[in-house]
Design an enzyme around this catalytic site. Structure first.
Site, PDB file in Angstrom:
ATOM      1  N   ARG A 174     -25.439  -2.630   6.945  1.00  0.00           N
ATOM      2  CA  ARG A 174     -25.213  -4.040   6.653  1.00  0.00           C
ATOM      3  C   ARG A 174     -25.682  -4.932   7.795  1.00  0.00           C
ATOM      4  O   ARG A 174     -25.889  -6.131   7.622  1.00  0.00           O
ATOM      5  CB  ARG A 174     -23.720  -4.278   6.397  1.00  0.00           C
ATOM      6  CG  ARG A 174     -23.137  -3.419   5.296  1.00  0.00           C
ATOM      7  CD  ARG A 174     -21.620  -3.478   5.285  1.00  0.00           C
ATOM      8  NE  ARG A 174     -21.158  -4.718   4.694  1.00  0.00           N
ATOM      9  CZ  ARG A 174     -20.384  -4.776   3.608  1.00  0.00           C
ATOM     10  NH1 ARG A 174     -20.019  -3.668   3.003  1.00  0.00           N
ATOM     11  NH2 ARG A 174     -19.993  -5.924   3.139  1.00  0.00           N
ATOM     12  N   LYS A 184       0.847  -1.198   0.000  1.00  0.00           N
ATOM     13  CA  LYS A 184       0.000   0.000   0.000  1.00  0.00           C
ATOM     14  C   LYS A 184       0.884   1.250   0.000  1.00  0.00           C
ATOM     15  O   LYS A 184       1.813   1.368   0.790  1.00  0.00           O
ATOM     16  CB  LYS A 184      -0.916  -0.003   1.223  1.00  0.00           C
ATOM     17  CG  LYS A 184      -2.157   0.842   1.062  1.00  0.00           C
ATOM     18  CD  LYS A 184      -3.212   0.513   2.098  1.00  0.00           C
ATOM     19  CE  LYS A 184      -4.507   1.243   1.784  1.00  0.00           C
ATOM     20  NZ  LYS A 184      -5.588   0.894   2.721  1.00  0.00           N
ATOM     21  N   GLU A 219     -19.095  -6.035   9.937  1.00  0.00           N
ATOM     22  CA  GLU A 219     -20.018  -5.238  10.743  1.00  0.00           C
ATOM     23  C   GLU A 219     -21.116  -6.073  11.382  1.00  0.00           C
ATOM     24  O   GLU A 219     -21.552  -5.800  12.513  1.00  0.00           O
ATOM     25  CB  GLU A 219     -20.629  -4.128   9.891  1.00  0.00           C
ATOM     26  CG  GLU A 219     -19.640  -3.077   9.401  1.00  0.00           C
ATOM     27  CD  GLU A 219     -18.948  -3.443   8.101  1.00  0.00           C
ATOM     28  OE1 GLU A 219     -18.154  -2.642   7.604  1.00  0.00           O
ATOM     29  OE2 GLU A 219     -19.218  -4.566   7.580  1.00  0.00           O
TER      30      GLU A 219
END
Length: 618
Positions: free
Chosen positions: A396, A284, A368
């Protein structure tokens, strides 16, 4: 080789240029990304890490005939450049400009609109089944990160793909982190698989050596090929079985910066008549000093100085910072408080809590639904879990909010961050539905602070309540223009009274409503203001308001929101009611003032609607 990113046919260049020239192209793309994102802000680190992989995909596959789906989609900037949209980066994430996520309305090369994590594999499976039923022949590729792959929906999809042997290619872009560092057993598993490069290195060395042996070298190569899986698992251990035990052919790990190697692997995988997973190792922030050093900061960043990597210094603390510091303070006194994050611990302000109470801090990753049920188990056992999740991601978990939290009346505090309009991330990230889906849940208390001081007081109040409670607050600075409100003690505040109209401002809409009231007073209309800090349950005293007109204002959609609930509850009250909310539509990306104006919830629009309503009721 020097390329013109704005005008060259980059797709064709990816297919025909030498690997050396493509390496030059990749470096030019990185320079372009840093320059452009430094001006507009955006998701930089994830895009810098995926440049070569994006080029390799265009080299091997034929977009848009072949469908490439980028999970989450914030790493699609390179894809946009390669598919002819480099000129749009001057307006990236700005009102009326180019989205920071894949949008099929923007280009035929965006095969699927993404924004929330972990949906790409299921969508790819659906497209592949449609292809097979229709008798077509094209590739479907899902590009998913190692953070996103921890979500359970991915394994539901892989289970179907593997059992049905559907020809779907999943590319695991493994950079070792999502926004926060990845957590859990799956992350540890991937660490072990990364270490299995010793297997690949051994395999290459043996193959090369055997190729030099006269007469018997090639037969020995073929014999070893037949038993390579036994050799593979003897080197890397049981970890190598996970993907292939699902019935999916595993390729990798492969160096995400070796275009030649990736090209060969992608071609080999595309020729395999069944499901495949290619494990690509990337970094990254690759290629820009500051994003490599601070990948979390440069995941999503505002405008910055390219030389120093510094953003403009902020003023007042954000709501997230206020929340995190206050929760830490409360946990210092109450050892029953537990903090839960879903891969967004730093973004939701929980770093101070982690530093002070590591044993009571849990980051469950991009999961979640699990976060909510995990909190239910803690609450059932006598603890006080505080779950910090963005409004748009908490959606969600709706079923679990109902069935596991509310049905048992468990005391869980939900810190609903990024509520309302969030700005540049657009449709998939605005938190404009939480008042609707939270308010409909029986027993749920819904609170909305107007500023950071009220959030501080509200959180202290909430942790000692009974039953489930959600505190929803916006992104950005917690400093507001209004005078400091009286201390929150579980009720609403009447700021001023008005004979003509009373404006009830839900949470952070207070400043806009105060400004609207000033406009009305300048036009001879007596306007009062109420700070609605408690959205649910509705305040019974509102039945007795003395104005001719009562107006509710919220940064939530109209349907099912605060205003609709108010209208139903007080339909027999002796005043007219006007509800002002975000229209029942998806709202594009842009700066908050522009979006509020577009949605009709800025001060001028509020005042105009009220004047029109009062005029029509005379």
């Amino acid at each position: 080789m020097k390329y013109d990113l704005l005008h060259d046919d980059l797709i064709n260049i990816c297919k025909t240029a030498s690997v050396s020239d493509l390496e030059d192209l990749c470096e030019q793309i990185r320079v372009f990304l840093v320059e452009k994102v430094s001006k507009t802000g955006g998701h930089l680190a994830s895009n810098l890490g995926i440049v070569e992989l994006s080029v390799a995909l265009m080299r091997v596959f034929d977009s848009p005939r072949d469908r490439i789906i980028y999970d989450v989609g914030h790493q699609s900037y390179v894809h946009k450049i390669l598919t002819g949209r480099a000129a749009g980066f001057d307006t990236l994430r700005q009102y009326g400009g180019m989205s920071g996520f894949p949008k099929s309305r923007e280009s035929v090369h965006d095969a699927y609109d993404t924004g929330h994590s972990s949906t790409s594999v299921s969508a790819a499976y659906g497209m592949a089944v449609a292809r097979d039923i229709s008798g077509d022949d094209y590739n479907v590729i899902a590009v998913i990160g190692d953070g996103s792959i921890t979500n359970g929906i991915v394994y539901e999809a892989l289970n179907n793909i593997g059992s049905n042997q559907t020809r779907v290619m999943t590319i695991l872009n493994d950079n070792g982190m999502s926004i926060s560092h990845n957590v859990g057993a799956l992350s540890k598993y991937l660490n072990k698989v990364r270490a299995s490069r010793k297997y690949d290195q051994t395999k290459v060395s043996v193959k090369t050596a055997l190729g030099t042996v006269p007469v018997i070298g090639n037969p020995l190569q073929r014999g070893i090929k037949k038993s390579k899986e036994k050799i593979k698992y003897s080197v890397i251990g049981e970890e190598g079985h996970l993907i292939e035990d699902l019935g999916i052919k595993y390729f990798g790990p492969v160096d995400g910066y070796d275009i030649k190697q990736m090209t060969e692997i992608l071609k080999a995988a595309s020729e395999y008549n069944g499901p495949t997973l290619i494990h690509v190792i990337t970094k990254k922030g690759k290629g820009y000093e500051w994003s490599e050093k601070y990948p979390r900061k440069f995941h999503g960043i505002g405008p910055f100085d390219t030389q120093t990597g510094q953003t403009a210094s902020g003023g007042a603390p954000s709501y997230s910072k206020v929340f995190g510091e206050k929760l830490t303070e409360l946990a210092n006194k109450d050892d029953k408080i537990i903090a839960i994050a879903a891969a967004m611990g730093t973004a939701t302000g929980l770093l101070p809590f982690y530093d002070a109470h590591e044993d009571r801090y849990f980051d469950v990753g991009i999961a979640e639904e699990h976060a909510v049920v995990f909190a239910a188990g803690l609450a059932k056992s006598g603890y006080k879990p505080v779950v910090a999740i963005y409004s748009t991601f908490l959606q969600r978990s709706f079923d679990f909010l109902l069935e596991d939290i509310a049905l048992q009346n468990l005391h869980v505090v939900f810190a609903v961050d990024r509520a309302g309009l969030v700005g540049a991330d657009g449709e998939t990230h605005h938190g404009i539905f939480d008042l609707s889906y939270l308010s409909m849940i029986p027993g749920m208390t819904v609170l909305a602070p107007a500023d950071g001081y009220q959030l501080d007081e509200m959180l202290e109040f909430a942790v000692d309540m009974e039953g489930p409670v959600a505190i929803r607050y916006p992104r950005g600075s917690s400093e507001c223009r209004h005078l400091r409100l009286r201390k929150f003690r579980g009720s609403n505040s009447v700021i001023s009274e008005g004979k003509d109209v009373t404006i009830i401002a839900a949470g952070a809409m207070l400043d806009e409503c105060i400004d609207a009231a000033e406009i009305l007073r300048e036009n001879g209309i007596d306007a009062g203001i109420i700070n609605a800090a408690v959205i649910k349950p509705l305040d019974s005293t509102w039945a007795d308001l003395k104005s001719r007109l009562v107006v509710t204002v919220e940064d939530n959609v109209q349907r099912g929101g605060f205003g609709e609930g108010f209208s139903n509850e007080f339909k027999d009250a002796p005043y007219d009611i006007l509800t002002i909310a975000i229209p029942d539509t998806f709202v594009e990306h842009g700066d908050i003032p522009s979006l509020r104006k577009e949605c009709g919830i800025d001060a001028e629009s509020i005042a105009m609607r009220i004047q029109t309503q009062l005029g029509s009721s005379n």
